[in-house]
Design an enzyme around this catalytic site. Structure first.
Site, PDB file in Angstrom:
ATOM      1  N   ASP A   1       0.639  -8.607   5.203  1.00 26.08           N
ATOM      2  CA  ASP A   1      -0.630  -9.347   5.338  1.00 26.08           C
ATOM      3  C   ASP A   1      -0.534 -10.778   4.835  1.00 26.08           C
ATOM      4  O   ASP A   1      -1.456 -11.297   4.208  1.00 26.08           O
ATOM      5  CB  ASP A   1      -1.767  -8.627   4.583  1.00 26.08           C
TER       6      ASP A   1
ATOM      7  N   GLY B   1      -1.455  -4.482  11.676  1.00 21.05           N
ATOM      8  CA  GLY B   1      -2.629  -4.902  12.443  1.00 21.05           C
ATOM      9  C   GLY B   1      -2.681  -6.405  12.470  1.00 21.05           C
ATOM     10  O   GLY B   1      -2.498  -7.044  11.447  1.00 21.05           O
TER      11      GLY B   1
ATOM     12  N   GLN C   1       4.699  -5.374   8.184  1.00 14.18           N
ATOM     13  CA  GLN C   1       4.608  -5.109   6.730  1.00 14.18           C
ATOM     14  C   GLN C   1       5.385  -6.168   5.931  1.00 14.18           C
ATOM     15  O   GLN C   1       5.310  -7.336   6.285  1.00 14.18           O
ATOM     16  CB  GLN C   1       5.085  -3.682   6.406  1.00 14.18           C
TER      17      GLN C   1
HETATM   18  P1  IMP Z   1       1.987   3.910   5.924  1.00 10.11           P
HETATM   19  O1  IMP Z   1       2.864   2.840   6.448  1.00 10.11           O
HETATM   20  O2  IMP Z   1       0.732   4.106   6.727  1.00 10.11           O
HETATM   21  O3  IMP Z   1       2.717   5.192   5.683  1.00 10.11           O
HETATM   22  O4  IMP Z   1       1.460   3.433   4.474  1.00 10.11           O
HETATM   23  C1  IMP Z   1       2.336   3.306   3.353  1.00 10.11           C
HETATM   24  C2  IMP Z   1       1.895   2.142   2.466  1.00 10.11           C
HETATM   25  O5  IMP Z   1       2.126   0.916   3.154  1.00 10.11           O
HETATM   26  C3  IMP Z   1       0.418   2.137   2.108  1.00 10.11           C
HETATM   27  O6  IMP Z   1       0.276   1.594   0.817  1.00 10.11           O
HETATM   28  C4  IMP Z   1      -0.193   1.196   3.126  1.00 10.11           C
HETATM   29  O7  IMP Z   1      -1.391   0.616   2.678  1.00 10.11           O
HETATM   30  C5  IMP Z   1       0.918   0.164   3.232  1.00 10.11           C
HETATM   31  N1  IMP Z   1       0.925  -0.532   4.522  1.00 10.11           N
HETATM   32  C6  IMP Z   1       1.352  -0.063   5.713  1.00 10.11           C
HETATM   33  N2  IMP Z   1       1.223  -0.998   6.667  1.00 10.11           N
HETATM   34  C7  IMP Z   1       0.743  -2.093   6.080  1.00 10.11           C
HETATM   35  C8  IMP Z   1       0.445  -3.415   6.545  1.00 10.11           C
HETATM   36  O8  IMP Z   1       0.598  -3.760   7.725  1.00 10.11           O
HETATM   37  N3  IMP Z   1      -0.034  -4.280   5.603  1.00 10.11           N
HETATM   38  C9  IMP Z   1      -0.195  -3.929   4.293  1.00 10.11           C
HETATM   39  N4  IMP Z   1       0.073  -2.721   3.820  1.00 10.11           N
HETATM   40  C10 IMP Z   1       0.544  -1.799   4.695  1.00 10.11           C
END
Ligand code: IMP
Length: 509
Positions: free
Chosen positions: A26, A53, A256
């Site tokens: 982000d 996103g 990410q």
């Molecule tokens: P997952 O990728 O949905 O399994 O989430 C694992 C961790 O990564 C969590 O703490 C999410 O909030 C974080 N996370 C996953 N995708 C993003 C992103 O695009 N931006 C910020 N945090 C993310």
């Protein structure tokens, strides 16, 4: 010089560049992928999935995309956008995103999907949500990411190519469901039924009274999804390689950030792909040796994190973490932005109360998750973590969102940590209570015991959003930038002072 002239001059002689994030995601990658999209011929995503996103403006309307690369805006210019083999590919979400492009009459004739991308299927979404209902949750986005990569490495995953061969897809799916049946049998079937009843999981379509998950319903739905985009499924690794051999320029779009990487992030509070530049290159069908430049994005001088896990410099500490872990009360509203505004009103970035100060910065920076709508946790820039990222992924950085701190009276930067906790063995090193740590140790259990040491600078108290030349920036901000560079070895290539493409300063480093 306008943006394109400056970008071309900076990238002169380069063929492959990557844009990745050096923090917890982000940080504003989308702006630069879009901006550099005109420079490249091929734009390729290689990691993550619909957990990411990015907001794209389609004919004036803002839409949130999760899978399709930000570079899609350049499709009409003949740019090729690729979702590479390292991406967790959700056919339902892609279908929605193609609908959004159709509705906006945007072209996507050059959009391609790797036949080797792993599929996100209902059982992955289910397993993600079941895991997240436990006490030691990670705070995932609920997009099935962990279970997809688990299946990938457990050698029971399904890939996009399988959708092109219905019988094979059906066989592999049933084998996969047989393997995970043991896991599901430990769960309450009513809970499974309730989760599968959720609209994101087909609204009950995949629930089976006898076997918990209805494999045939998945086969019918997912093969039908693929009918829509069969022609886009290709061997994209070969396409990227050919483009390189022809001399075309390639832009690799990260997702990410380093601190969420399964390999170098704040484990176990990470995502399940290697979203550092190393994972990105592999997932894009390239090799690190193909890369000419990795631009690491660093939000400064504040930073954010979404989800659980330690965040040493967080404004308001645990109180903030707890508040930000909550999902929107009204799920339909998606974002907690309004909810937070109703509760706390407009808050100053100079509030005396730390927790409120964090909210003030969140409001000023519009820091609400694009995928889950959660409040992003806010904190001060952390140099030990930045040193860790630079050591792994290179020193060229882009500083973003600097303008968010325009009104801040003080700028605190964490220059090191003091470890506070029981002695901890890290390989052949022992970390004792009171030890100073300069480069972060990203094991969550260590990071959680690191107390930041701050250096405090006066705020620049000037609106910088209209400044386009480095030397026109306030000296107080230049001092902060030089401090960051001197203390980490970073080389700042670009600064972002607002969301628009033109609100960019090239440093001519
Ligand atoms: P997952 O990728 O949905 O399994 O989430 C694992 C961790 O990564 C969590 O703490 C999410 O909030 C974080 N996370 C996953 N995708 C993003 C992103 O695009 N931006 C910020 N945090 C993310």
């Amino acid at each position: 010089m306008n943006f394109f002239e400056q970008a071309s001059s900076m990238l002169h002689g380069r063929q492959v560049i990557a844009i990745t994030c050096f923090q917890w995601g982000d940080t504003g990658k989308g702006k630069f992928v879009d901006a550099f999209g005109s420079w490249a011929k091929v734009i390729v995503r290689g990691t993550g999935g619909a957990n990411a996103g990015h907001t794209i403006s389609l004919n004036g309307n803002e839409s949130i995309f999760h899978l399709i690369p930000s570079g899609i805006l350049h499709d009409a210019e003949g740019k090729i956008n690729i979702i590479g083999s390292g991406v967790a590919f959700d056919p339902g979400i892609i279908t929605d995103e193609l609908d959004m492009l159709d509705d906006a009459k945007m072209s996507y004739g050059n959009l391609l999907f790797s036949n080797r991308a792993h599929l996100v299927l209902p059982q992955h979404l289910l397993l993600d949500r079941l895991r997240e209902s436990k006490a030691d949750k990670i705070g995932t986005t609920g997009r099935g990411i962990g279970p997809v990569y688990t299946d990938h490495y457990a050698r029971r995953g399904l890939r996009l190519n399988d959708l092109l061969n219905k019988d094979i897809f059906s066989q592999k799916l049933k084998a996969n469901l047989r393997e995970i049946a043991g896991l599901l049998s430990l769960e309450d079937s009513e809970k499974i039924k309730a989760i599968l009843g959720h609209e994101h999981l087909g609204g009950g379509r995949y629930w089976s009274e006898s076997s918990l998950i209805d494999a045939d319903a998945i086969v019918e739905t997912y093969v039908a999804y693929a009918d829509r985009f069969t022609g886009m499924i290709q061997d994209t690794d070969a396409i990227v390689r050919e483009a390189l051999e022809e001399g075309s320029k390639v832009l690799c779009e990260g997702a990410q950030g380093n601190l969420l990487s399964i390999d170098i992030g704040s484990y176990p509070h990470v995502t399940s792909s290697d979203c550092s530049v190393h994972g990105l290159m592999k997932g894009a069908g390239l090799d690190m040796s193909d890369l000419d430049l990795n631009l690491g994005i660093v939000k400064a001088p504040y930073m954010t994190r979404v989800g659980n896990g330690p965040f040493p410099t967080e404004f308001g500490g645990e109180k903030s973490a707890e508040w930000c872990a909550k999902a929107a009360e009204d799920e339909k509203k998606k974002s907690r932005k309004q909810e937070e505004l109703d509760r706390f009103g407009k808050v100053s970035v100079n509030s005396q109360d730390e927790f409120l100060r964090g909210i003030g910065i969140r409001q000023a920076g519009h820091e609400f998750g694009a995928t889950t709508g959660r409040c992003r946790r806010t904190g001060r820039l952390d140099l030990p973590l930045l040193r860790h990222s630079i050591r792994h992924s290179g020193q060229e950085i882009i500083l973003t969102k600097l303008d968010v701190m325009d009104e801040s009276d003080v700028i605190e930067i964490c220059e090191s940590y003091t470890y506070r906790g029981p002695s901890y063995r890290l390989g052949n090193r022992i970390i004792n209570d009171g030890d100073k740590i300069e480069t972060a140790i990203t094991e969550s259990e260590v990071l959680a015991r690191c107390v930041p040491n701050y250096v405090v600078f006066p705020g620049w108290k000037t609106d910088i959003s209209g400044i386009r030349t480095f030397s026109d920036l306030p000296q107080k901000l230049i001092d902060v930038i030089h401090y960051i560079e001197n203390k980490t070895g970073a080389v700042t290539e670009i600064l972002s002072v607002g969301p628009d493409r033109e609100q960019t300063i090239f440093t001519e480093n």
